[in-house]
Design a protein around this motif. Structure first.
Motif, short mmCIF file in Angstrom:
data_model
loop_
_atom_site.label_atom_id
_atom_site.label_comp_id
_atom_site.label_asym_id
_atom_site.label_seq_id
_atom_site.Cartn_x
_atom_site.Cartn_y
_atom_site.Cartn_z
N LEU A 74 31.76 27.99 11.32
CA LEU A 74 33.10 28.45 11.69
C LEU A 74 33.20 28.74 13.19
O LEU A 74 34.17 28.36 13.84
N ALA A 75 32.21 29.41 13.71
CA ALA A 75 32.21 29.84 15.11
C ALA A 75 30.86 29.48 15.73
O ALA A 75 29.98 30.33 15.86
N PRO A 76 30.69 28.22 16.11
CA PRO A 76 29.39 27.77 16.64
C PRO A 76 28.91 28.64 17.80
O PRO A 76 29.65 28.96 18.71
N GLY A 77 27.65 29.04 17.69
CA GLY A 77 27.03 29.86 18.73
C GLY A 77 27.22 31.35 18.56
O GLY A 77 26.47 32.13 19.14
N PHE A 78 28.21 31.76 17.77
CA PHE A 78 28.49 33.19 17.61
C PHE A 78 27.33 33.93 16.94
O PHE A 78 26.93 35.00 17.43
N PRO A 79 26.73 33.40 15.86
CA PRO A 79 25.59 34.10 15.27
C PRO A 79 24.43 34.27 16.26
O PRO A 79 23.80 35.32 16.30
N ASP A 80 24.17 33.23 17.05
CA ASP A 80 23.10 33.33 18.04
C ASP A 80 23.42 34.40 19.08
O ASP A 80 22.53 35.17 19.48
N TRP A 81 24.66 34.48 19.49
CA TRP A 81 25.07 35.52 20.44
C TRP A 81 24.86 36.90 19.84
O TRP A 81 24.35 37.82 20.50
N ILE A 82 25.23 37.07 18.56
CA ILE A 82 25.05 38.37 17.88
C ILE A 82 23.58 38.75 17.88
O ILE A 82 23.21 39.87 18.27
N GLY A 130 14.88 35.98 4.32
CA GLY A 130 16.17 35.31 4.35
C GLY A 130 16.96 35.56 5.62
O GLY A 130 18.17 35.35 5.65
N ALA A 131 16.31 35.99 6.68
CA ALA A 131 17.00 36.36 7.92
C ALA A 131 17.89 35.24 8.44
O ALA A 131 18.97 35.50 8.96
N ALA A 132 17.44 34.02 8.29
CA ALA A 132 18.22 32.89 8.82
C ALA A 132 19.57 32.76 8.14
O ALA A 132 20.53 32.27 8.72
N THR A 133 19.67 33.25 6.91
CA THR A 133 20.94 33.14 6.17
C THR A 133 21.77 34.42 6.23
O THR A 133 22.85 34.47 5.67
N THR A 134 21.25 35.45 6.92
CA THR A 134 21.95 36.73 6.98
C THR A 134 23.38 36.60 7.50
O THR A 134 24.28 37.26 7.02
N LEU A 135 23.57 35.74 8.46
CA LEU A 135 24.90 35.56 9.03
C LEU A 135 25.68 34.44 8.34
O LEU A 135 26.72 34.01 8.83
N GLY A 136 25.17 34.01 7.20
CA GLY A 136 25.88 33.05 6.36
C GLY A 136 26.26 31.78 7.10
O GLY A 136 25.55 31.32 7.97
N GLY A 137 27.39 31.25 6.74
CA GLY A 137 27.87 30.01 7.34
C GLY A 137 28.70 30.24 8.57
O GLY A 137 29.52 29.41 8.93
N LEU A 138 28.50 31.37 9.22
CA LEU A 138 29.31 31.72 10.39
C LEU A 138 29.20 30.69 11.51
O LEU A 138 30.16 30.44 12.22
#
Length: 167
Positions: free
Chosen positions: A44-52, A33-41
């Motif tokens: 809300l903040a496009p690109g932020f999960p990828d940056w993390i 489930g790694a793809a969903t770990t950062l939820g719907g972030l």
């Protein structure tokens, strides 16, 4: 002294930023489930999960010098000490279990912190760990088709099966 002239020492290695390695490590830690770990972030903040993922899991985590197990112990300690970051602490409890730390080891990391970070923070960390352990047990029972672990996990999350707060 400008940042360019500050000595870095011979043992310091710049952290890479490897997107592919970051996503691979997150998948190792978080599982399928790694793809969903950062939820719907991302909504809300496009690109932020990828940056993390790229900077943290593909950067800091990729530095030499500490084993993944040691990094997870440091994360458990830091998040417990910080407080107020229960979802992230729960994630790292689960990640720690996935890479081989036992419930007893995770518990001991948090108990060890009590004199350093204070009893309330340690107790809060133990509550989070207890809920994460119960949730994992409930999921395992559900997958195996046994027991009623879901109710136990719900009670733990609600606080009825957690360490006492009035210590």
């Amino acid at each position: 002294m400008s940042p360019a002239t500050v000595p870095t020492g011979t043992d310091l290695t710049p952290a890479p930023t490897d997107r592919t390695a970051g996503y691979a490590l997150l998948a190792e830690l978080a599982g399928p489930g790694a793809a969903t770990t950062l939820g719907g972030l991302d909504a809300l903040a496009p690109g932020f999960p990828d940056w993390i993922v790229t900077s943290l899991f593909g950067g800091t985590y990729q530095r030499p010098g500490l084993a993944l197990r040691d990094r997870q112990i440091a994360n458990l300690a830091a998040l417990t000490a910080l407080g107020g970051v229960e979802p992230q602490l729960a994630d790292h409890v689960r990640y720690s279990r996935r890479i081989g730390l036992t419930e007893a080891e995770i518990t001991e990391v948090i108990v060890h912190l009590a004199p350093y970070v204070g009893l309330p923070r340690a107790l809060a960390g133990l509550r989070v760990a207890t809920a994460a352990f119960a949730d994992a047990a409930a999921r395992a029972e559900a997958k195996a088709g046994t027991g009623t672990g879901t109710e136990a996990a719900a009670e733990t999350v609600a606080g009825s099966a957690t360490p006492e707060a009035d210590a």
